[in-house]
Design a protein around this motif. Sequence first.
Motif, mmCIF file in Angstrom:
data_model
loop_
_atom_site.group_PDB
_atom_site.id
_atom_site.type_symbol
_atom_site.label_atom_id
_atom_site.label_comp_id
_atom_site.label_asym_id
_atom_site.label_seq_id
_atom_site.Cartn_x
_atom_site.Cartn_y
_atom_site.Cartn_z
ATOM 1 N N ALA A 50 79.390 -10.286 -7.924
ATOM 2 C CA ALA A 50 79.685 -10.727 -6.711
ATOM 3 C C ALA A 50 78.272 -11.065 -5.983
ATOM 4 C CB ALA A 50 80.151 -9.483 -5.693
ATOM 5 N N GLY A 51 77.282 -10.472 -6.566
ATOM 6 C CA GLY A 51 75.873 -11.301 -6.073
ATOM 7 C C GLY A 51 75.620 -12.552 -6.376
ATOM 8 N N LEU A 52 76.252 -13.109 -7.366
ATOM 9 C CA LEU A 52 76.012 -14.618 -7.909
ATOM 10 C C LEU A 52 77.143 -15.281 -6.868
ATOM 11 C CD1 LEU A 52 75.478 -16.844 -9.793
ATOM 12 C CD2 LEU A 52 77.511 -16.185 -11.329
ATOM 13 N N THR A 53 78.212 -14.873 -6.692
ATOM 14 C CA THR A 53 79.154 -15.450 -5.692
ATOM 15 C C THR A 53 78.481 -15.680 -4.296
ATOM 16 O OG1 THR A 53 81.034 -14.536 -7.081
ATOM 17 C CG2 THR A 53 81.553 -15.348 -4.802
ATOM 18 N N PHE A 54 78.192 -14.574 -3.954
ATOM 19 C CA PHE A 54 77.405 -14.613 -2.575
ATOM 20 C C PHE A 54 76.330 -15.537 -2.482
ATOM 21 C CE2 PHE A 54 74.636 -13.485 0.913
ATOM 22 C CZ PHE A 54 75.723 -13.084 1.823
ATOM 23 N N ALA A 55 75.341 -15.495 -3.471
ATOM 24 C CA ALA A 55 74.289 -16.276 -3.532
ATOM 25 C C ALA A 55 74.429 -17.867 -3.448
ATOM 26 C CB ALA A 55 73.346 -15.908 -4.722
ATOM 27 N N ILE A 56 75.379 -18.258 -4.229
ATOM 28 C CA ILE A 56 75.759 -19.676 -4.299
ATOM 29 C C ILE A 56 76.593 -20.106 -3.139
ATOM 30 C CG2 ILE A 56 75.222 -19.900 -6.580
ATOM 31 C CD1 ILE A 56 78.436 -20.445 -7.004
ATOM 32 N N GLY A 57 77.531 -19.184 -2.513
ATOM 33 C CA GLY A 57 78.206 -19.369 -1.236
ATOM 34 C C GLY A 57 77.460 -19.275 -0.159
ATOM 35 N N ASP A 58 76.395 -18.577 0.076
ATOM 36 C CA ASP A 58 75.542 -18.543 1.124
ATOM 37 C C ASP A 58 74.616 -19.785 1.046
ATOM 38 O OD1 ASP A 58 73.880 -17.347 3.450
ATOM 39 O OD2 ASP A 58 72.253 -17.185 1.674
ATOM 40 N N THR A 59 74.098 -20.161 0.079
ATOM 41 C CA THR A 59 73.322 -21.309 -0.146
ATOM 42 C C THR A 59 73.996 -22.582 0.096
ATOM 43 O OG1 THR A 59 71.945 -19.860 -1.702
ATOM 44 C CG2 THR A 59 71.609 -22.658 -1.782
ATOM 45 N N ALA A 60 75.235 -22.778 -0.139
ATOM 46 C CA ALA A 60 75.982 -23.983 0.065
ATOM 47 C C ALA A 60 76.336 -24.009 1.528
ATOM 48 C CB ALA A 60 77.145 -23.942 -0.924
ATOM 49 N N ALA A 61 76.644 -22.991 2.010
ATOM 50 C CA ALA A 61 77.021 -22.952 3.415
ATOM 51 C C ALA A 61 75.430 -23.189 4.275
ATOM 52 C CB ALA A 61 77.335 -21.402 4.059
ATOM 53 N N GLY A 62 74.431 -22.779 3.642
ATOM 54 C CA GLY A 62 73.235 -23.001 4.571
ATOM 55 C C GLY A 62 72.499 -24.766 4.425
ATOM 56 N N TYR A 63 72.857 -25.225 3.285
ATOM 57 C CA TYR A 63 72.668 -26.640 2.930
ATOM 58 C C TYR A 63 73.419 -27.351 3.859
ATOM 59 C CZ TYR A 63 68.568 -25.468 0.245
ATOM 60 O OH TYR A 63 67.305 -24.974 0.030
ATOM 61 N N ALA A 64 75.140 -27.031 3.777
ATOM 62 C CA ALA A 64 75.694 -27.785 4.788
ATOM 63 C C ALA A 64 75.282 -27.727 6.115
ATOM 64 C CB ALA A 64 77.179 -27.219 4.739
ATOM 65 N N ALA A 65 74.890 -26.447 6.801
ATOM 66 C CA ALA A 65 74.204 -26.361 8.097
ATOM 67 C C ALA A 65 73.101 -27.249 8.049
ATOM 68 C CB ALA A 65 73.952 -25.083 8.402
ATOM 69 N N LEU A 66 72.142 -27.526 7.308
ATOM 70 C CA LEU A 66 70.924 -28.142 7.330
ATOM 71 C C LEU A 66 71.075 -29.605 7.400
ATOM 72 C CD1 LEU A 66 67.863 -27.861 7.387
ATOM 73 C CD2 LEU A 66 67.839 -28.050 4.852
ATOM 74 N N THR A 67 72.226 -30.241 6.939
ATOM 75 C CA THR A 67 72.524 -31.620 6.998
ATOM 76 C C THR A 67 72.740 -31.807 8.454
ATOM 77 O OG1 THR A 67 75.127 -31.289 6.890
ATOM 78 C CG2 THR A 67 73.714 -31.553 4.619
ATOM 79 N N THR A 68 73.357 -31.071 9.615
ATOM 80 C CA THR A 68 73.576 -31.396 10.966
ATOM 81 C C THR A 68 72.184 -31.065 11.710
ATOM 82 O OG1 THR A 68 74.162 -29.054 11.306
ATOM 83 C CG2 THR A 68 75.790 -30.772 10.552
ATOM 84 N N MET A 69 71.036 -30.417 11.053
ATOM 85 C CA MET A 69 69.837 -30.158 11.946
ATOM 86 C C MET A 69 68.820 -31.024 11.926
ATOM 87 S SD MET A 69 69.470 -26.222 10.672
ATOM 88 C CE MET A 69 70.924 -25.029 11.088
ATOM 89 N N GLY A 70 67.756 -31.021 12.578
ATOM 90 C CA GLY A 70 66.743 -32.186 12.743
ATOM 91 C C GLY A 70 65.932 -32.380 11.606
ATOM 92 N N GLU A 71 65.277 -33.413 11.221
ATOM 93 C CA GLU A 71 64.709 -33.568 9.995
ATOM 94 C C GLU A 71 63.259 -32.659 9.924
ATOM 95 O OE1 GLU A 71 64.823 -35.903 7.516
ATOM 96 O OE2 GLU A 71 66.834 -36.129 8.278
ATOM 97 N N ALA A 72 62.861 -32.238 11.048
ATOM 98 C CA ALA A 72 61.737 -31.293 10.902
ATOM 99 C C ALA A 72 62.110 -29.820 10.784
ATOM 100 C CB ALA A 72 60.751 -31.362 12.055
ATOM 101 N N GLU A 73 63.236 -29.425 10.735
ATOM 102 C CA GLU A 73 64.124 -27.875 10.672
ATOM 103 C C GLU A 73 64.256 -27.666 9.297
ATOM 104 O OE1 GLU A 73 65.978 -27.243 14.870
ATOM 105 O OE2 GLU A 73 66.839 -28.917 13.571
#
Length: 134
Positions: A50-73
């Motif tokens: 489950a740690g593997l599942t969580f790690a890649i799910g959290d990371t994918a969601a985080g990078y999805a969010a980053l695509t909507t944030m400012g270039e310096a963030e």
Amino acid sequence: MTADRIHASFARQSMMRTLGASLVEVGEGFCVIEAPILEGSRQQHGFGHAGLTFAIGDTAAGYAALTTMGEAEEVLTVEMKINLLRPAQGDLLVARGEVVKPGRRLTIVRATVWAKSGETRREIALLQGTMLPA
């Protein structure tokens, strides 16, 4: 959002390298990450941990969010919930993160994780959380 910026940030994640994960697709408001279910990332019954599942799910969601944030963030997880639907049985996990609601301070995200075995793909987890620009 630039895909190069997301790929560069992902390349700095030693945890993702340890898990053998790769960033396979990124676009405005979404991200897809894959990771093999390696011998070192299995639990006692032989399923992907489950740690593997969580790690890649959290990371994918985080990078999805980053695509909507400012270039310096950059991005940090504030909270993340996971529902494990079935065992991670297969050869490869695929996580697709997406933005539910972008915000100035908080971005709501979700991720779906599938286990693949050959051409068969089964949904194994749903994640929902909140991301913060850093």
